[in-house]
Write an enzyme that holds these catalytic residues in place. Structure first.
Site, PDB file in Angstrom:
ATOM      1  N   CYS A   1      -5.034  -2.713   2.899  1.00  0.00           N
ATOM      2  CA  CYS A   1      -5.245  -2.600   4.581  1.00  0.00           C
ATOM      3  C   CYS A   1      -6.184  -2.857   4.417  1.00  0.00           C
ATOM      4  CB  CYS A   1      -4.827  -1.277   4.459  1.00  0.00           C
ATOM      5  SG  CYS A   1      -4.113  -1.006   6.025  1.00  0.00           S
TER       6      CYS A   1
ATOM      7  N   LYS B   1      -8.837   3.829  -2.451  1.00  0.00           N
ATOM      8  CA  LYS B   1      -9.085   3.565  -1.236  1.00  0.00           C
ATOM      9  C   LYS B   1     -10.786   3.871  -1.168  1.00  0.00           C
ATOM     10  CE  LYS B   1      -7.272   1.901   3.494  1.00  0.00           C
ATOM     11  NZ  LYS B   1      -6.633   2.543   4.510  1.00  0.00           N
TER      12      LYS B   1
ATOM     13  N   GLU C   1       0.824  -1.242   0.315  1.00  0.00           N
ATOM     14  CA  GLU C   1       0.275   0.460  -0.265  1.00  0.00           C
ATOM     15  C   GLU C   1       0.632   1.308  -0.063  1.00  0.00           C
ATOM     16  OE1 GLU C   1      -4.125   1.309   2.110  1.00  0.00           O
ATOM     17  OE2 GLU C   1      -2.142   1.072   3.872  1.00  0.00           O
TER      18      GLU C   1
END
EC number: 4.2.1.66
Length: 371
Positions: free
Chosen positions: A165, A130, A48
């Site tokens: 994540c 995200k 990430e």
């Protein structure tokens, strides 16, 4: 369409990013793409926000201490329509390899926790953001939109998906991915402290141990996918760069050795040591998912859509809209707007790319496989 290549080698990167340094970050990215190509990999996965490193300092400092670091971080984030991104795409093409890249994307004046899946011909097959930054990440990044959160793409090496994540523990995102027949998953993770660093009030879930050894294999078990789970690592010098004056330096070893690769039944196939920096390899065989899927396919025979369904809205919600020529509301595709659909220049076979001329010539002749 079934995958044309069912057995192949893939790699996950556990390495230190180029903290606050876009150019160094790009050079490191190209280096690991080249190394994966030399090793014969069809896919390489980065952590990430690998570029320019995860801002873990945001969890450690106060507002005033964060300001110079936040400014430097923004200045070294990666624009999607940039020479830096094109160099990375060219490296994927030169090595004829799929690349899952996590990066801090700067779009106008907002940062996003973004991922792209780049094809062996340098095309961007998937661009996602995200959907919700976690806790203090909201002070750094914005939210993804309707047209930037889906991830599963049909390729000639299978249906490949990617999440960032804690998205990997989001039951709705997992349900969406498994319903699209995902076979290989990239669980991009940042840099994370070990459980020894936890204070009494801090949830155990906010340490590396459960995320490395529970969340990632749970994703593999629930979806019957191969899961490549790369984490960043940090050195003593990296800690110094990420710690402002007046704040105690932490032991860098408390953040390292968290990368894993899991098979479609949840077994750990590769585990990184704390001091390891490099590529973790796995031999993928897509047929290994047949029996786990036969027992429990949550995107098929083991689900009841007549009882439980998930509504997915992939429309982008515009801040400002204009009427189109037919009198409706005009819209655009984010991947196209940020320049990721822009074609690369013709392949070069005489530049200092780190890949041999013979390999470049061979790879340049290979056709795109979008599936």
């Amino acid at each position: 369409m079934p995958a044309q290549i069912k057995k192949y080698k893939a790699a996950a990167v556990q390495a230190e990013p180029g903290w606050f340094d876009l150019e160094l970050s790009v050079k490191k990215t190209i280096h690991w793409i080249n190394e994966a190509g030399k090793a014969g990999c069809k896919l390489v996965a980065f952590p990430e926000v690998w570029i320019p490193g995860y801002p873990y300092w945001a969890w450690k400092v106060n507002y005033q201490q964060s300001l110079p670091m936040l400014k430097a971080y923004r200045e070294n984030s990666l624009a999607s329509d940039s020479d830096e991104m094109r160099r990375i795409r060219e490296a994927a093409r030169e090595n004829a390899i799929y690349v899952s890249l996590g990066y801090s994307e700067i779009d106008f004046a907002t940062l996003y926790i973004s991922q792209v899946l780049i094809s062996p011909t340098g095309e961007v097959l998937n661009h996602r953001r995200k959907i919700k930054p976690t806790h203090v990440e909201k002070l750094v990044y914005g939210d993804g939109a309707g047209d930037t959160f889906k991830s599963v793409v049909q390729t000639d090496i299978g249906r490949v998906g990617q999440l960032n994540c804690w998205e990997n523990m989001n039951p709705f995102l997992k349900a969406m991915n498994v319903s699209e027949g995902e076979q290989v998953h990239i669980a991009g993770w940042p840099i994370y402290p070990h459980e020894e660093t936890r204070t009494p009030l801090d949830p155990w879930t906010n340490t590396s141990n459960p995320n490395s050894d529970i969340v990632s294999p749970a994703y593999a078990i629930e979806t019957a996918t191969y899961v490549l789970a790369p984490f960043q690592r940090i050195s003593k010098e990296g800690v110094d760069k990420c710690t402002p004056p007046g704040v105690e330096r932490e032991d860098h070893n408390l953040y390292n050795g968290n990368s894993r690769i899991f098979g479609p039944d949840g077994q750990c196939l590769a585990k990184a040591d704390e001091e390891f920096e490099g590529l973790m390899f796995v031999e993928i065989d897509l047929d290994q998912s047949h029996l786990p899927k036969a027992l429990g396919d949550f995107g098929g025979h083991y689900m009841r859509p007549d009882l439980i369904r998930l509504l997915v809205d992939t429309r982008r919600k515009e801040l400002i809209t204009e009427a189109d020529q037919d009198g409706g509301i005009g819209t655009y595709n984010t991947q196209d707007r940020v320049g990721l659909n822009r074609p690369l220049d013709a392949p070069k076979v005489d530049g200092p790319s780190g890949v041999s001329k013979q390999v470049l010539l061979s790879n340049a002749k290979k056709a795109a496989h979008k599936g």
